[in-house]
Write an enzyme that holds these catalytic residues in place. Structure first.
Site, PDB file in Angstrom:
ATOM      1  N   ARG A 112       9.114  -8.230   4.087  1.00  0.00           N
ATOM      2  CA  ARG A 112       8.560  -9.005   2.976  1.00  0.00           C
ATOM      3  C   ARG A 112       9.697  -9.781   2.319  1.00  0.00           C
ATOM      4  O   ARG A 112      10.852  -9.568   2.629  1.00  0.00           O
ATOM      5  CB  ARG A 112       7.861  -8.093   1.974  1.00  0.00           C
ATOM      6  CG  ARG A 112       8.790  -7.086   1.328  1.00  0.00           C
ATOM      7  CD  ARG A 112       8.078  -6.245   0.279  1.00  0.00           C
ATOM      8  NE  ARG A 112       8.991  -5.226  -0.209  1.00  0.00           N
ATOM      9  CZ  ARG A 112       8.679  -4.287  -1.095  1.00  0.00           C
ATOM     10  NH1 ARG A 112       7.470  -4.218  -1.588  1.00  0.00           N
ATOM     11  NH2 ARG A 112       9.563  -3.408  -1.479  1.00  0.00           N
ATOM     12  N   ASN A 150       5.972 -10.363  -6.332  1.00  0.00           N
ATOM     13  CA  ASN A 150       6.365  -8.970  -6.500  1.00  0.00           C
ATOM     14  C   ASN A 150       7.874  -8.880  -6.437  1.00  0.00           C
ATOM     15  O   ASN A 150       8.488  -9.287  -5.448  1.00  0.00           O
ATOM     16  CB  ASN A 150       5.762  -8.088  -5.403  1.00  0.00           C
ATOM     17  CG  ASN A 150       6.033  -6.617  -5.668  1.00  0.00           C
ATOM     18  OD1 ASN A 150       5.430  -6.009  -6.546  1.00  0.00           O
ATOM     19  ND2 ASN A 150       6.969  -6.044  -4.921  1.00  0.00           N
ATOM     20  N   GLU A 151       8.463  -8.400  -7.519  1.00  0.00           N
ATOM     21  CA  GLU A 151       9.903  -8.188  -7.583  1.00  0.00           C
ATOM     22  C   GLU A 151      10.692  -9.392  -7.062  1.00  0.00           C
ATOM     23  O   GLU A 151      11.367  -9.319  -6.023  1.00  0.00           O
ATOM     24  CB  GLU A 151      10.279  -6.911  -6.832  1.00  0.00           C
ATOM     25  CG  GLU A 151       9.670  -5.681  -7.485  1.00  0.00           C
ATOM     26  CD  GLU A 151      10.289  -4.369  -7.019  1.00  0.00           C
ATOM     27  OE1 GLU A 151      10.748  -4.315  -5.874  1.00  0.00           O
ATOM     28  OE2 GLU A 151      10.307  -3.425  -7.811  1.00  0.00           O
ATOM     29  N   GLU A 313       5.614  -0.132 -12.145  1.00  0.00           N
ATOM     30  CA  GLU A 313       5.719   0.906 -11.119  1.00  0.00           C
ATOM     31  C   GLU A 313       6.566   2.034 -11.687  1.00  0.00           C
ATOM     32  O   GLU A 313       7.755   1.853 -11.947  1.00  0.00           O
ATOM     33  CB  GLU A 313       6.374   0.340  -9.856  1.00  0.00           C
ATOM     34  CG  GLU A 313       5.603  -0.822  -9.248  1.00  0.00           C
ATOM     35  CD  GLU A 313       6.256  -1.394  -7.997  1.00  0.00           C
ATOM     36  OE1 GLU A 313       7.209  -0.777  -7.475  1.00  0.00           O
ATOM     37  OE2 GLU A 313       5.830  -2.468  -7.549  1.00  0.00           O
ATOM     38  N   TRP A 321      12.226   4.808   2.590  1.00  0.00           N
ATOM     39  CA  TRP A 321      11.641   3.996   3.642  1.00  0.00           C
ATOM     40  C   TRP A 321      11.950   4.716   4.949  1.00  0.00           C
ATOM     41  O   TRP A 321      12.809   5.600   4.974  1.00  0.00           O
ATOM     42  CB  TRP A 321      12.283   2.604   3.673  1.00  0.00           C
ATOM     43  CG  TRP A 321      11.831   1.674   2.587  1.00  0.00           C
ATOM     44  CD1 TRP A 321      11.038   1.978   1.513  1.00  0.00           C
ATOM     45  CD2 TRP A 321      12.158   0.286   2.473  1.00  0.00           C
ATOM     46  NE1 TRP A 321      10.851   0.862   0.744  1.00  0.00           N
ATOM     47  CE2 TRP A 321      11.525  -0.198   1.307  1.00  0.00           C
ATOM     48  CE3 TRP A 321      12.911  -0.599   3.249  1.00  0.00           C
ATOM     49  CZ2 TRP A 321      11.634  -1.535   0.910  1.00  0.00           C
ATOM     50  CZ3 TRP A 321      13.026  -1.920   2.846  1.00  0.00           C
ATOM     51  CH2 TRP A 321      12.380  -2.383   1.683  1.00  0.00           C
ATOM     52  N   GLU A 363       6.917   2.183   4.329  1.00  0.00           N
ATOM     53  CA  GLU A 363       7.016   3.062   3.155  1.00  0.00           C
ATOM     54  C   GLU A 363       6.204   4.348   3.272  1.00  0.00           C
ATOM     55  O   GLU A 363       5.720   4.867   2.272  1.00  0.00           O
ATOM     56  CB  GLU A 363       6.613   2.287   1.900  1.00  0.00           C
ATOM     57  CG  GLU A 363       7.608   1.206   1.572  1.00  0.00           C
ATOM     58  CD  GLU A 363       7.527   0.710   0.145  1.00  0.00           C
ATOM     59  OE1 GLU A 363       6.484   0.899  -0.499  1.00  0.00           O
ATOM     60  OE2 GLU A 363       8.516   0.127  -0.320  1.00  0.00           O
ATOM     61  N   TYR A 365       7.307   7.091   3.532  1.00  0.00           N
ATOM     62  CA  TYR A 365       8.002   8.160   2.793  1.00  0.00           C
ATOM     63  C   TYR A 365       8.172   7.827   1.319  1.00  0.00           C
ATOM     64  O   TYR A 365       8.838   8.543   0.589  1.00  0.00           O
ATOM     65  CB  TYR A 365       9.361   8.460   3.436  1.00  0.00           C
ATOM     66  CG  TYR A 365       9.196   8.795   4.901  1.00  0.00           C
ATOM     67  CD1 TYR A 365       8.426   9.896   5.285  1.00  0.00           C
ATOM     68  CD2 TYR A 365       9.734   7.977   5.885  1.00  0.00           C
ATOM     69  CE1 TYR A 365       8.209  10.176   6.620  1.00  0.00           C
ATOM     70  CE2 TYR A 365       9.521   8.262   7.222  1.00  0.00           C
ATOM     71  CZ  TYR A 365       8.755   9.354   7.584  1.00  0.00           C
ATOM     72  OH  TYR A 365       8.531   9.627   8.903  1.00  0.00           O
TER      73      TYR A 365
HETATM   74  C1  GAL Z   1       9.255  -1.485  -5.360  1.00  0.00           C
HETATM   75  C2  GAL Z   1       8.210  -2.430  -4.825  1.00  0.00           C
HETATM   76  C3  GAL Z   1       7.000  -1.695  -4.267  1.00  0.00           C
HETATM   77  C4  GAL Z   1       7.467  -0.596  -3.375  1.00  0.00           C
HETATM   78  C5  GAL Z   1       8.368   0.337  -4.139  1.00  0.00           C
HETATM   79  C6  GAL Z   1       8.883   1.495  -3.325  1.00  0.00           C
HETATM   80  O1  GAL Z   1      10.512  -2.065  -5.351  1.00  0.00           O
HETATM   81  O2  GAL Z   1       7.760  -3.319  -5.804  1.00  0.00           O
HETATM   82  O3  GAL Z   1       6.193  -2.603  -3.552  1.00  0.00           O
HETATM   83  O4  GAL Z   1       8.115  -1.159  -2.292  1.00  0.00           O
HETATM   84  O5  GAL Z   1       9.478  -0.371  -4.594  1.00  0.00           O
HETATM   85  O6  GAL Z   1       9.810   1.088  -2.354  1.00  0.00           O
END
Ligand code: GAL
Length: 697
Positions: A112, A150-151, A313, A321, A363, A365
């Protein structure tokens, strides 16, 4: 103007990916979320291909069903714009949207954030999908707000595609107007880098020793930041037009992005992604490390952008990962503790990441509240406890704001310049860590203050003390504002390497610390960088409250001359060829004071300075707190009413001593005298007004 989250009630929720689960599970998932007290979900931020399976063909059925069902269950929805993950049809047809590394390697589909912000076609297709989504969901009764992308700048924060290169050229052309001005700003005379045609001007490329022109590298980071902001603006302008009653945010704070400007120009408030276990797996060196509590500094930065913010989040399980270092599982109580850590630092809306751990992809994990097996577990019990507690606490919390009397000052110019320039960048990181840790253990709340051209005197005067550790880049304008702050009663602390560069990153031809030399009443006569293997020289302190202390002056030594008649030497080097030279100088001006310390701050130096300045914990008179307990104070601006959050990060029960009557807001019971906080637990207190302080036992 500060942009803050402004809610009527506390919102708790979770990130959910309906596209990753059979539709037959949705209703049960939503029902269980509601049982936990959740009121909001975030969805769809990676789902572009579901909305636009082929170029120009749009489909909303899938998410209509997911959103309508959420609505039926009483859940509100935050919709992500899906631009962090361009569809395969898009990147294969328009490979120019892909990002490229500095070495010229083009990223491919499969992860991504592999796009760049400047490809015209990507901007057009992104604007179109956002427009379609806003047209479709802009009035939906369940949708309360939008998360852009996202981020932004996570995964990578450097961009070297052809589109970026061309955009950079126009950016510098606009900034400098003439090649002469550009050559002068970049010091191009050095090593024959002079440009004679705009077509020769590029982003930095691979160079021998990995050492690009530092002034160009600084501009490049400003350009990256402007590119992100323009991309976010492209989206937020559309959302504001078509969804005026829904708010706009984005999640996370990442490198090469002025998140303050981003929020000012494109958002209603910032959201942060809180994963405290990152601080545990990369602990800072030294004894008694703060571990997950160190993460509180990141939350302080989030609230320097929006005093009340959203945690989009919130870590709810072990992280990892398939190919990335894994984190331990949160111990029993830690997930709840981290939720209160976010609250203590200003969050008024928190969504856990994520509802259930993915069974596919990178992801598998990165755990959510639920495991693959979907059975109730201890994490779901903790989430339920938080949900129940916030029913009563939420109304008391919402609208209150963390308060601090000291701020650590930073700015993006120094942050970005300091990434390449090892003669100041690493010192800032070390010093901030030292100050933050000492302040944490002394229970003195601390803010982060980002010093910008728009920062007012009033913004600064909110703080009794400002610590600006190593602002190598310092302009006359900033210096004048800081001098006024001191004149009006503020206390400022600088460390070594202050004030020797201008905004271009070029060195001033005046004695250091340049524009603040007069304010500090001191100049730097000579200086030396200390090798890591070298024993740091000792400094003897002789301040009113620090007389007799001997502290190592680490990292770098400015050998000072005390120049102003009223300036006072508070510490001297006791070692090296500069033995006897001043290492710490205090100067009074107007109603305030400035301290210039000639080294990098270690914990002992920060501790001694706090003592010398006379700053104490705001609860020192009535509350004895042990080191492992973090103090956060949230205050209602209109009434001054305070909520005291006490967070126990340790695996042992901690005992606090309350010297006046308070109310334990989680139990509703009175609290006084010795009170125990079990491992990873929290205590939230309200002072009982008028209750007298009893003498210490
Ligand atoms: C953040 C991200 C999420 C997910 C999470 C865990 O950085 O916005 O989509 O990837 O970390 O890795």
């Amino acid at each position: 103007m500060t942009k803050s989250l402004n809610l009527k009630r506390f919102e708790l929720g979770v990130c959910y990916y309906p596209e990753q689960w059979p539709e037959t599970m949705w209703a049960d998932d939503y029902r269980r979320m509601r049982e936990l007290g959740f009121s909001v979900i975030r969805i769809a931020e990676f789902a572009w291909t579901i909305f636009e399976p082929q170029e120009g063909t749009f489909s909303f059925d899938f998410f209509d069903r997911a959103i309508d069902l959420a609505h039926q269950h009483g859940l509100q929805v935050i919709l992500g714009t899906p631009t962090a993950t361009p569809p395969a049809w898009l990147t294969s047809k328009y490979p120019e949207v892909l990002n490229v590394t500095q070495a010229g390697v083009q990223y491919q589909h499969g992860q991504r954030r592999h796009y760049n912000y400047n490809a015209q076609i990507y901007r057009e297709l992104s604007a179109r999908i956002v427009r379609k989504l806003a047209e479709h969901y802009g009035q939906h009764p369940a949708v309360i707000g939008w998360q852009i992308d996202n981020e932004l700048n996570c995964e990578t924060n450097v961009f070297y595609s052809a589109a970026d290169n061309l955009a950079f050229r126009s950016w510098v052309q606009q900034k400098y107007d003439s090649l002469d001005a550009l050559n002068s700003a970049w010091g191009a005379v050095f090593w024959n880098q002079t440009y004679t045609d705009w077509a020769q001007v590029n982003l930095t490329g691979p160079t021998p020793s990995d050492s690009p022109n530092p002034h160009q590298a600084l501009d490049e980071k400003r350009f990256f930041s402007d590119s992100v902001i323009a991309f976010a603006r492209l989206q937020s302008d559309i959302l504001r037009e078509l969804a005026p009653d829904q708010w706009v945010t984005t999640n996370g704070i990442f490198g090469h992005l002025d998140s303050h400007q981003l929020t000012e120009e494109a958002l209603d408030f910032i959201s942060f992604d809180s994963y405290p276990n990152f601080s545990t797996i990369f602990p800072a060196p030294g004894p008694e490390p703060l571990l997950d509590r160190r993460w509180s500094w990141n939350l302080s930065i989030a609230r320097s952008i929006s005093p009340n913010f959203c945690v989009m989040e919130q870590q709810s399980g072990p992280g990892g990962w398939v190919n990335r270092i894994s984190q331990p599982t949160p111990k029993p109580g830690q997930m709840r503790l981290w939720t209160y850590q976010s609250i203590g630092h200003g969050a008024d809306m928190i969504l856990y990441f994520r509802w259930r751990t993915a069974t596919v992809g990178t992801e598998i994990y990165w755990h959510g509240i639920l495991n693959y097996d979907n059975r109730p577990n201890r994490r779901i019990r903790e989430a339920a406890q938080v949900g129940r507690e916030l029913e009563t606490l939420g109304p008391l919390l919402v609208g209150t704001r963390p308060m601090a009397r000291l701020a650590i000052v930073s700015d993006y110019d120094n942050e970005w310049d300091g990434e390449l320039d090892l003669w100041h960048g690493p010192y800032t990181r070390q010093s901030v860590q030292a100050w933050f840790k000492v302040l944490q253990y002394r229970h003195i709340p601390v803010d982060s203050l980002n010093l910008r051209p728009t920062t007012t005197l009033e913004d600064m005067l909110k703080y009794e003390v400002l610590v600006y550790p190593h602002p190598a880049i310092l302009t006359e304008d900033t210096a004048a504002r800081l001098a006024e702050y001191v004149k009006q009663g503020g206390t400022i602390v600088f460390g070594c390497r202050t004030g020797y560069k201008d905004l271009r990153g070029q060195c001033y031809m005046v004695p250091m610390p340049g524009p603040v030399a007069e304010l500090c009443g001191v100049t730097v006569e000579d200086f030396t960088r200390l090798e890591t293997t070298q024993r740091a020289p000792l400094v003897r302190w002789r301040g009113d409250k620090t007389n007799g202390l001997t502290i190592a002056a680490e990292g770098f030594n400015d050998i000072l001359q005390s120049v102003a008649p009223g300036a006072r030497v508070l510490a001297e080097y006791d070692d090296e060829f500069y033995k006897g030279s001043p290492a710490l100088v205090l100067n009074n001006s107007g109603k305030g004071r400035s301290y210039y310390y000639g080294a990098v701050f270690n914990e002992k130096a920060a501790d001694a300075l706090i003592t010398e300045i006379g700053l104490t914990s705001p609860v020192a008179r009535w509350l004895d707190l042990p080191k492992p307990v973090e103090l956060c104070v949230r205050e209602r601006p209109e009434t001054g009413e305070k909520l005291i959050l006490l967070l126990n990060y340790s695996e042992e029960t901690q005992t606090i001593n309350l010297k006046k009557a308070a109310t334990d807001l989680l139990t509703g019971k009175p609290a006084q005298g010795e009170v125990q906080i079990p491992p990873f637990d929290v205590l939230i207190l309200a002072e009982v007004t008028g209750s007298p302080i009893t003498a210490s036992p």
